[in-house]
Design a protein around this motif. Structure first.
Motif, PDB file in Angstrom:
ATOM      1  N   PHE A 185      -1.714 -29.917  40.651  1.00 36.34           N
ATOM      2  CA  PHE A 185      -0.979 -28.766  40.109  1.00 36.34           C
ATOM      3  C   PHE A 185      -0.488 -28.953  38.672  1.00 36.34           C
ATOM      4  N   ASN A 186      -0.062 -30.175  38.303  1.00 32.62           N
ATOM      5  CA  ASN A 186       0.421 -30.471  36.947  1.00 32.62           C
ATOM      6  C   ASN A 186       1.511 -29.520  36.450  1.00 32.62           C
ATOM      7  N   LEU A 187       2.482 -29.224  37.307  1.00 30.54           N
ATOM      8  CA  LEU A 187       3.608 -28.381  36.875  1.00 30.54           C
ATOM      9  C   LEU A 187       4.689 -29.267  36.255  1.00 30.54           C
ATOM     10  N   LEU A 188       5.515 -28.661  35.413  1.00 30.25           N
ATOM     11  CA  LEU A 188       6.628 -29.396  34.811  1.00 30.25           C
ATOM     12  C   LEU A 188       7.830 -29.269  35.748  1.00 30.25           C
ATOM     13  N   ASN A 189       8.249 -30.405  36.314  1.00 32.56           N
ATOM     14  CA  ASN A 189       9.280 -30.375  37.359  1.00 32.56           C
ATOM     15  C   ASN A 189      10.652 -29.960  36.850  1.00 32.56           C
ATOM     16  N   SER A 190      10.883 -30.145  35.544  1.00 33.76           N
ATOM     17  CA  SER A 190      12.205 -29.810  35.009  1.00 33.76           C
ATOM     18  C   SER A 190      12.307 -28.326  34.649  1.00 33.76           C
ATOM     19  N   ARG A 191      11.193 -27.608  34.764  1.00 33.59           N
ATOM     20  CA  ARG A 191      11.210 -26.176  34.422  1.00 33.59           C
ATOM     21  C   ARG A 191      11.100 -25.324  35.688  1.00 33.59           C
ATOM     22  N   THR A 192      11.731 -24.173  35.656  1.00 32.70           N
ATOM     23  CA  THR A 192      11.603 -23.246  36.786  1.00 32.70           C
ATOM     24  C   THR A 192      10.174 -22.711  36.835  1.00 32.70           C
ATOM     25  N   VAL A 193       9.875 -22.045  37.953  1.00 29.71           N
ATOM     26  CA  VAL A 193       8.565 -21.413  38.114  1.00 29.71           C
ATOM     27  C   VAL A 193       8.287 -20.480  36.925  1.00 29.71           C
ATOM     28  N   ALA A 194       9.251 -19.619  36.620  1.00 28.15           N
ATOM     29  CA  ALA A 194       9.048 -18.647  35.523  1.00 28.15           C
ATOM     30  C   ALA A 194       8.789 -19.371  34.204  1.00 28.15           C
ATOM     31  N   ARG A 195       9.529 -20.454  33.967  1.00 26.92           N
ATOM     32  CA  ARG A 195       9.364 -21.148  32.683  1.00 26.92           C
ATOM     33  C   ARG A 195       8.087 -21.988  32.642  1.00 26.92           C
ATOM     34  N   ASN A 196       7.595 -22.421  33.807  1.00 29.56           N
ATOM     35  CA  ASN A 196       6.270 -23.055  33.839  1.00 29.56           C
ATOM     36  C   ASN A 196       5.197 -22.062  33.417  1.00 29.56           C
ATOM     37  N   ILE A 197       5.303 -20.857  33.971  1.00 26.02           N
ATOM     38  CA  ILE A 197       4.291 -19.838  33.663  1.00 26.02           C
ATOM     39  C   ILE A 197       4.395 -19.405  32.198  1.00 26.02           C
ATOM     40  N   ALA A 198       5.635 -19.418  31.695  1.00 27.74           N
ATOM     41  CA  ALA A 198       5.851 -18.985  30.307  1.00 27.74           C
ATOM     42  C   ALA A 198       5.354 -20.012  29.293  1.00 27.74           C
ATOM     43  N   TYR A 199       5.192 -21.255  29.752  1.00 25.02           N
ATOM     44  CA  TYR A 199       4.909 -22.354  28.811  1.00 25.02           C
ATOM     45  C   TYR A 199       3.746 -22.084  27.852  1.00 25.02           C
ATOM     46  N   PRO A 200       2.543 -21.720  28.363  1.00 29.82           N
ATOM     47  CA  PRO A 200       1.445 -21.481  27.414  1.00 29.82           C
ATOM     48  C   PRO A 200       1.719 -20.311  26.467  1.00 29.82           C
ATOM     49  N   LEU A 201       2.571 -19.368  26.897  1.00 27.72           N
ATOM     50  CA  LEU A 201       2.902 -18.226  26.038  1.00 27.72           C
ATOM     51  C   LEU A 201       3.836 -18.662  24.920  1.00 27.72           C
ATOM     52  N   GLY A 206       0.766 -24.752  48.470  1.00 27.16           N
ATOM     53  CA  GLY A 206       0.068 -23.500  48.171  1.00 27.16           C
ATOM     54  C   GLY A 206       0.807 -22.695  47.118  1.00 27.16           C
ATOM     55  N   GLN A 207       2.158 -22.688  47.227  1.00 24.64           N
ATOM     56  CA  GLN A 207       2.947 -21.954  46.223  1.00 24.64           C
ATOM     57  C   GLN A 207       2.817 -22.613  44.855  1.00 24.64           C
ATOM     58  N   LYS A 208       2.805 -23.955  44.841  1.00 18.21           N
ATOM     59  CA  LYS A 208       2.651 -24.664  43.554  1.00 18.21           C
ATOM     60  C   LYS A 208       1.328 -24.276  42.905  1.00 18.21           C
ATOM     61  N   GLN A 209       0.264 -24.213  43.723  1.00 24.30           N
ATOM     62  CA  GLN A 209      -1.030 -23.883  43.115  1.00 24.30           C
ATOM     63  C   GLN A 209      -1.044 -22.432  42.630  1.00 24.30           C
ATOM     64  N   ARG A 210      -0.302 -21.543  43.325  1.00 33.23           N
ATOM     65  CA  ARG A 210      -0.232 -20.165  42.851  1.00 33.23           C
ATOM     66  C   ARG A 210       0.488 -20.104  41.497  1.00 33.23           C
ATOM     67  N   VAL A 211       1.497 -20.948  41.324  1.00 37.31           N
ATOM     68  CA  VAL A 211       2.156 -21.033  40.015  1.00 37.31           C
ATOM     69  C   VAL A 211       1.143 -21.545  38.982  1.00 37.31           C
ATOM     70  N   GLY A 212       0.368 -22.560  39.396  1.00 39.12           N
ATOM     71  CA  GLY A 212      -0.658 -23.109  38.500  1.00 39.12           C
ATOM     72  C   GLY A 212      -1.645 -22.029  38.058  1.00 39.12           C
ATOM     73  N   ILE A 213      -2.013 -21.169  38.996  1.00 38.03           N
ATOM     74  CA  ILE A 213      -2.962 -20.097  38.680  1.00 38.03           C
ATOM     75  C   ILE A 213      -2.316 -19.084  37.729  1.00 38.03           C
ATOM     76  N   ALA A 214      -1.042 -18.723  38.016  1.00 37.31           N
ATOM     77  CA  ALA A 214      -0.344 -17.773  37.139  1.00 37.31           C
ATOM     78  C   ALA A 214      -0.250 -18.345  35.718  1.00 37.31           C
ATOM     79  N   ARG A 215       0.090 -19.630  35.623  1.00 42.75           N
ATOM     80  CA  ARG A 215       0.196 -20.258  34.301  1.00 42.75           C
ATOM     81  C   ARG A 215      -1.159 -20.253  33.585  1.00 42.75           C
ATOM     82  N   ALA A 216      -2.219 -20.562  34.361  1.00 37.97           N
ATOM     83  CA  ALA A 216      -3.558 -20.614  33.759  1.00 37.97           C
ATOM     84  C   ALA A 216      -3.997 -19.243  33.253  1.00 37.97           C
ATOM     85  N   LEU A 217      -3.495 -18.184  33.908  1.00 35.51           N
ATOM     86  CA  LEU A 217      -3.923 -16.831  33.524  1.00 35.51           C
ATOM     87  C   LEU A 217      -3.041 -16.210  32.445  1.00 35.51           C
ATOM     88  N   ALA A 218      -1.940 -16.910  32.101  1.00 36.50           N
ATOM     89  CA  ALA A 218      -0.925 -16.304  31.232  1.00 36.50           C
ATOM     90  C   ALA A 218      -1.511 -15.747  29.934  1.00 36.50           C
TER      91      ALA A 218
END
Ligand code: ADP
Length: 342
Positions: free
Chosen positions: A96-112, A149-161
């Motif tokens: 998944f490679n999510l940033l643990n110190s960031r919320t879900v929303a801020r993980n998705i926002a990262y590439p933006l 599964g939720q982590k990977q959905r965050v990963g997908i949202a981030r990838a699509l940002a």
């Protein structure tokens, strides 16, 4: 029109130890991925699959060859110019490679944030992505509070940002249980269908190929040894090495160890016969054995289905004198593939 096109691409890593040999990870690969494809890359560990996709988003640089992404040759482009190209390519990972110190929303926002999108616009985009992956209620949660599964959905949202046209998935469901795997695969299917995103999936899981891939390439020792329509490659692999790999993931093909057990248990000659949807008339096959007076017993087997088309393998123990068995097998071989255990 290919969106990703590799022309005679090689990647050689320097020796990993002093005095060692350089590692040829990719060896003269040419491959076209068309817009809208879900292209599966399969093969044993070490075959070069990860390196291949990392070349596509220039996480690795090629040693030679040309790599066209949306018609632009990225091989040899300076790092500064690659940033723009990478915005058009999303990637999801097994861990998944999510940033643990960031919320879900801020993980998705990262590439933006990296792309410099203004805050208000960013918030609106994140909200839209959360809704798409069904996690609007988890915006403020941290990755540790989510299931795989939720982590990977965050990963997908981030990838699509950044609205990429290409999504790379490296063993994206390998850490998930079968049910969650299906949820994530359904989501990837929607990404492909609703947004027209071309997806390249590396996997060793039959489930993934069966559920979402439209085409498949088999890699072995840095080369693509077979490619094509998923049903064709899986039901009738042409290359010995791809047949070996395919037999490890499809149902119904006994492994060498299982064959040894079958041979010990049954006194007849052990043969495996393949069936491909309506192409092979099963009663004609069995009729040949009956005609030659060969008695047969089904001792192993399984049926697979890809894109609604069944194919399968039955292992039989054949009993009669060798002349009769050979005559029946010669006729069956004109109808379908037969392999005999040696
Ligand atoms: P796969 O994804 O099919 O398991 P990889 O692309 O990871 O295969 O690896 C292909 C080959 O390249 C392997 O022999 C691996 O050891 C080698 N390799 C991968 N990355 C590196 C690296 N950074 N340095 C040296 N060798 C590497």
């Amino acid at each position: 029109m290919p969106v990703v096109s590799l022309r005679d691409v090689s990647k050689v890593y320097p020796p990993t130890s002093k005095g060692g040999e350089p590692v040829v990870a990719i060896d003269g690969v040419s491959l076209d991925v068309e817009a809208g494809d879900v292209y599966g890359i399969i093969g044993y560990s070490g075959a070069g699959k990860s390196t291949l996709v990392r070349l596509v988003n220039a996480l690795e640089r090629s040693t030679s060859g040309e790599i066209f992404v949306n018609d632009r040759n990225i091989a040899g482009l300076p790092e500064r110019e690659l940033r723009g190209i990478r915005l058009g390519i999303g990637m999801i990972f097994q861990q998944f490679n999510l940033l643990n110190s960031r919320t879900v929303a801020r993980n998705i926002a990262y590439p933006l944030e990296v792309a410099g999108m203004p805050k208000a616009e960013r918030a609106a985009r994140v909200e839209e992505l959360l809704a798409f992956v069904g996690l609007s209620d988890k915006a403020g949660a941290f990755p540790d509070q989510l299931s795989g599964g939720q982590k990977q959905r965050v990963g997908i949202a981030r990838a699509l940002a950044t609205q990429p046209s290409i999504l790379l998935a490296d063993e994206a469901t390998s850490a998930l249980d079968p049910e969650t795997t299906h949820e994530v695969l359904d989501l990837l299917k929607r990404v492909n269908r609703e947004f027209g995103v071309t997806i390249i999936v590396i996997t060793h899981e039959m489930d993934v190929i069966q559920t979402i891939a439209t085409k498949v390439a088999v890699m072995d020792q840095g080369q693509v040894i077979e490619r094509g329509d998923v049903f064709d490659v899986f039901s009738n692999p042409q290359h010995a090495a791809s047949a070996r790999f395919v037999s490890t993931v499809v149902k119904g093909v006994p492994s060498p160890a299982e064959l040894a057990v079958l041979q010990e248990r049954h006194s007849g000659r052990i043969v495996t016969v393949s069936f491909r949807d309506s192409e092979v008339d099963q009663s004609a096959v069995f009729g040949e054995f009956t005609r030659e007076g060969v008695s047969f017993e089904v001792v192993y087997g399984g049926i697979n289905e890809i894109q609604g088309r069944p194919f399968g393998h039955l292992t039989l123990s054949l009993k009669a004198d060798d002349v009769a068995v050979d005559a029946a097998l010669a006729r069956v071989r004109t109808l379908t593939n037969v392999t005999e255990a040696s």
